[in-house]
Motif scaffolding. Structure first.
Motif, PDB file in Angstrom:
ATOM      1  N   ASP A  49       0.955  -1.218   0.013  1.00 50.07           N
ATOM      2  CA  ASP A  49       0.000  -0.040   0.104  1.00 50.07           C
ATOM      3  C   ASP A  49       0.847   1.133   0.043  1.00 50.07           C
ATOM      4  O   ASP A  49       1.980   1.280   0.755  1.00 50.07           O
ATOM      5  CB  ASP A  49      -0.899   0.096   1.172  1.00 50.07           C
ATOM      6  CG  ASP A  49      -2.298  -0.995   0.994  1.00 50.07           C
ATOM      7  OD1 ASP A  49      -2.380  -1.325   0.074  1.00 50.07           O
ATOM      8  OD2 ASP A  49      -2.456  -1.258   2.241  1.00 50.07           O
TER       9      ASP A  49
ATOM     10  N   TYR B  38      -6.957  -0.449  -8.558  1.00 51.82           N
ATOM     11  CA  TYR B  38      -5.957  -1.170  -7.793  1.00 51.82           C
ATOM     12  C   TYR B  38      -5.501  -2.466  -8.355  1.00 51.82           C
ATOM     13  O   TYR B  38      -6.644  -2.889  -9.432  1.00 51.82           O
ATOM     14  CB  TYR B  38      -6.254  -1.099  -6.410  1.00 51.82           C
ATOM     15  CG  TYR B  38      -7.236  -2.031  -5.928  1.00 51.82           C
ATOM     16  CD1 TYR B  38      -8.680  -1.379  -6.211  1.00 51.82           C
ATOM     17  CD2 TYR B  38      -7.030  -3.253  -5.593  1.00 51.82           C
ATOM     18  CE1 TYR B  38      -9.809  -2.081  -5.690  1.00 51.82           C
ATOM     19  CE2 TYR B  38      -8.261  -4.022  -5.173  1.00 51.82           C
ATOM     20  CZ  TYR B  38      -9.586  -3.560  -5.372  1.00 51.82           C
ATOM     21  OH  TYR B  38     -10.578  -4.227  -5.009  1.00 51.82           O
TER      22      TYR B  38
ATOM     23  N   GLU C 220      -5.027  -6.754  -8.056  1.00 50.09           N
ATOM     24  CA  GLU C 220      -5.199  -7.631  -7.169  1.00 50.09           C
ATOM     25  C   GLU C 220      -5.261  -9.038  -7.893  1.00 50.09           C
ATOM     26  O   GLU C 220      -5.976  -8.987  -8.993  1.00 50.09           O
ATOM     27  CB  GLU C 220      -6.353  -7.475  -6.370  1.00 50.09           C
ATOM     28  CG  GLU C 220      -6.399  -8.733  -5.319  1.00 50.09           C
ATOM     29  CD  GLU C 220      -7.228  -8.150  -4.229  1.00 50.09           C
ATOM     30  OE1 GLU C 220      -6.885  -8.637  -3.061  1.00 50.09           O
ATOM     31  OE2 GLU C 220      -8.297  -7.550  -4.310  1.00 50.09           O
TER      32      GLU C 220
ATOM     33  N   LEU D 238      -8.521   5.640  -2.166  1.00 50.71           N
ATOM     34  CA  LEU D 238      -7.818   4.941  -3.162  1.00 50.71           C
ATOM     35  C   LEU D 238      -7.938   5.817  -4.453  1.00 50.71           C
ATOM     36  O   LEU D 238      -8.939   6.038  -4.955  1.00 50.71           O
ATOM     37  CB  LEU D 238      -8.635   3.535  -3.171  1.00 50.71           C
ATOM     38  CG  LEU D 238      -7.771   2.611  -4.117  1.00 50.71           C
ATOM     39  CD1 LEU D 238      -7.915   1.253  -3.541  1.00 50.71           C
ATOM     40  CD2 LEU D 238      -8.502   2.516  -5.794  1.00 50.71           C
TER      41      LEU D 238
ATOM     42  N   ARG E 117      -0.874  -7.930  -4.583  1.00 46.47           N
ATOM     43  CA  ARG E 117      -2.147  -6.799  -4.534  1.00 46.47           C
ATOM     44  C   ARG E 117      -1.241  -5.486  -4.290  1.00 46.47           C
ATOM     45  O   ARG E 117      -0.243  -5.508  -3.532  1.00 46.47           O
ATOM     46  CB  ARG E 117      -3.120  -6.679  -3.329  1.00 46.47           C
ATOM     47  CG  ARG E 117      -4.136  -5.966  -3.398  1.00 46.47           C
ATOM     48  CD  ARG E 117      -5.097  -5.748  -2.429  1.00 46.47           C
ATOM     49  NE  ARG E 117      -4.441  -5.209  -1.100  1.00 46.47           N
ATOM     50  CZ  ARG E 117      -4.678  -5.451   0.018  1.00 46.47           C
ATOM     51  NH1 ARG E 117      -5.853  -6.350   0.571  1.00 46.47           N
ATOM     52  NH2 ARG E 117      -3.896  -4.809   1.007  1.00 46.47           N
TER      53      ARG E 117
ATOM     54  N   ARG F 102      -2.074  -1.215  -4.031  1.00 49.67           N
ATOM     55  CA  ARG F 102      -3.048  -0.174  -3.818  1.00 49.67           C
ATOM     56  C   ARG F 102      -2.215   1.273  -3.598  1.00 49.67           C
ATOM     57  O   ARG F 102      -1.207   1.281  -3.037  1.00 49.67           O
ATOM     58  CB  ARG F 102      -4.163   0.018  -2.850  1.00 49.67           C
ATOM     59  CG  ARG F 102      -4.931  -1.694  -2.894  1.00 49.67           C
ATOM     60  CD  ARG F 102      -6.061  -1.719  -1.846  1.00 49.67           C
ATOM     61  NE  ARG F 102      -5.262  -1.709  -0.534  1.00 49.67           N
ATOM     62  CZ  ARG F 102      -5.854  -2.020   0.450  1.00 49.67           C
ATOM     63  NH1 ARG F 102      -7.302  -2.184   0.517  1.00 49.67           N
ATOM     64  NH2 ARG F 102      -5.392  -2.115   1.810  1.00 49.67           N
TER      65      ARG F 102
END
Ligand SMILES: NC(=O)c1ccc[n+]([C@@H]2O[C@H](COP(=O)([O-])OP(=O)(O)OC[C@H]3O[C@@H](n4cnc5c(N)ncnc54)[C@H](OP(=O)(O)O)[C@@H]3O)[C@@H](O)[C@H]2O)c1
Length: 395
Positions: free
Chosen positions: A166, A198, A200, A228, A246, A248
């Motif tokens: 993140d 994002y 994933e 986000l 993932r 973000r």
């Protein structure tokens, strides 16, 4: 040692000039060029007064490849630092290719008519840069830039495999205006009013603008609503951080900023298509830019701090761990040092560091690169020395 050409005398350009002048042992000869010579004159005078040193200045329209080529041939720089706008990335890359000169920028190419950024067109220069034996370093600002280096550093020193990242970007600066943007308003508003995205499990997931919100406790700042967004460094990190599941990107916005932005959007002021106004064609977003405070003038009134970092989770020696790497930057301190607020400072310092590593031969290569492709250690070391110290915390 090096002869450099900096293009773009805006808020970030100012910091790049200051930091290059502070590192004269590497940047022996500096030329600053911009669309308006008057923008360059301000910073030329500023560094003369502050450091008693001279830089050259020039006028150039960076949308015009032949004009850029002529300037590069005249200045004969070892590299060009593109600190103008993302719209100029391709023309400046092309001019560097034609003249055989290294290239660096801080932001991903965007077409003026579509608020969408991707590396495709810049990565497409790779083979031609390889053939010309020159190097392009893309996105050497803070985010993209330092955030990419933080990820590479985490990968190198803290993980066998990173599973999630993140990126957390907080600007808790207060400039006292009801509404202003901290860097170029057009680029900034296009970015934050776009759909979120994002990555994933191998695919991109799109969200409505500001649809996903979380509260994060930023060290030295406190808890802030974080939204986000799509941000360009995710595109290259997905490619270069192996095993990632993932990634973000979150940015903080206050209630007042979001309300202003929503109103402006609702009445069409964020539009990027031409409209007719009293017999004249105008682009609403560009007109709005004319009305808003110039970001390069915010420094003197901005108080508070920025905190930008990454949280990475993954596995080391079979054990799960999570680390947070971040930098805190104080608006008033950066103003004292360079006359610029922290958003310009946190972009300009890494641009100088990227150029410094290239000119010192510490980051070398032929082709087009993102920052996470290089050894992060010399960049991390330089951040501590050049005004952007960082902290690593085990969470
Ligand atoms: N990676 C990051 O963390 C990060 C963060 C913030 C910003 N950025 C990027 O940093 C760059 C600079 O931002 P900023 O806030 O400094 O913007 P800014 O204050 O608007 O400055 C941009 C400068 O570019 C010059 N320019 C624009 N079009 C030009 C052209 N056709 N030819 C020559 N010069 C031209 C302008 O020149 P004149 O003044 O001469 O008209 C202006 O001085 C942008 O690309 C922005 O996206 C990156």
């Amino acid at each position: 040692m090096a002869n450099i050409l900096i293009i773009g005398a805006g808020g970030v350009g100012r910091v790049v000039v200051h930091k290059c002048v502070q590192n004269r042992d590497v940047f022996e000869h500096i030329t600053l060029a911009s669309r308006r010579l008057s923008s360059c004159e301000v910073y030329q005078k500023e560094v003369k007064e502050r450091y008693d040193t001279d830089i050259d200045i020039a006028q150039v329209d960076a949308d015009d490849v032949p004009a850029l080529v002529a300037l590069i041939q005249k200045v004969k720089p070892d590299m060009v630092l593109n600190i103008a706008l993302p719209y100029q990335d391709l023309t400046i890359m092309e001019a560097c290719l034609q003249t055989g000169v290294h290239y660096l920028d801080t932001a991903n190419y965007e077409h003026p008519d579509s608020a969408k950024f991707e590396y495709k067109e810049q990565w497409a220069f790779d083979n031609r840069y390889k053939d010309a034996k020159i190097m392009a370093l893309l996105g050497s600002g803070f985010d993209p830039g330092v955030t990419n280096v933080f990820c590479a550093y985490a990968q190198k020193h803290y993980f066998d495999e990173i599973e999630t990242i993140d990126i957390l970007d907080c600007n808790a600066g207060d400039h006292g205006y009801a509404f202003a943007t901290n860097f170029n308003p057009e680029i900034n508003l296009r970015e934050v009013s776009s759909k979120g995205r994002y990555w994933e499990n191998g695919e991109w997931i799109e969200t409505e603008p500001m649809e996903i919100k979380m509260v994060w406790d930023y060290p030295q700042i406190g808890k802030k609503d974080s939204y986000l967004l799509y941000h360009e460094e995710m595109e290259s990190l997905v490619k270069h951080i192996k095993g990632l599941k993932r990634i973000r990107f979150f940015m903080t916005f206050g209630e007042s900023y979001l309300t202003h932005m929503k109103c402006l959007e609702n009445v069409g002021m964020l539009g990027i298509k031409e409209v007719e106004h009293n017999g004249q064609k105008i682009i609403p977003m560009q007109f709005l830019k004319t009305l808003l405070p110039d970001p390069s003038t915010l420094g003197a009134r901005t108080k508070g701090k920025t905190n930008i970092g990454i949280v990475a989770t993954g596995v080391k020696n079979g054990v799960k761990r999570s680390i947070y790497i971040y930098n805190v930057c104080d608006h008033e301190q950066t103003f004292k040092e360079t006359g610029a607020q922290a958003v310009s400072y946190t972009t300009g310092v890494p641009a100088m560091i990227g150029a410094k590593l290239m000119m010192e031969g510490k980051w070398t290569g032929h082709g087009v690169f993102n920052l996470e492709e290089f050894d992060p250690d010399p960049f991390m070391e330089a951040l501590n020395i050049q005004g952007l110290p960082w902290i690593v915390k085990e969470l």
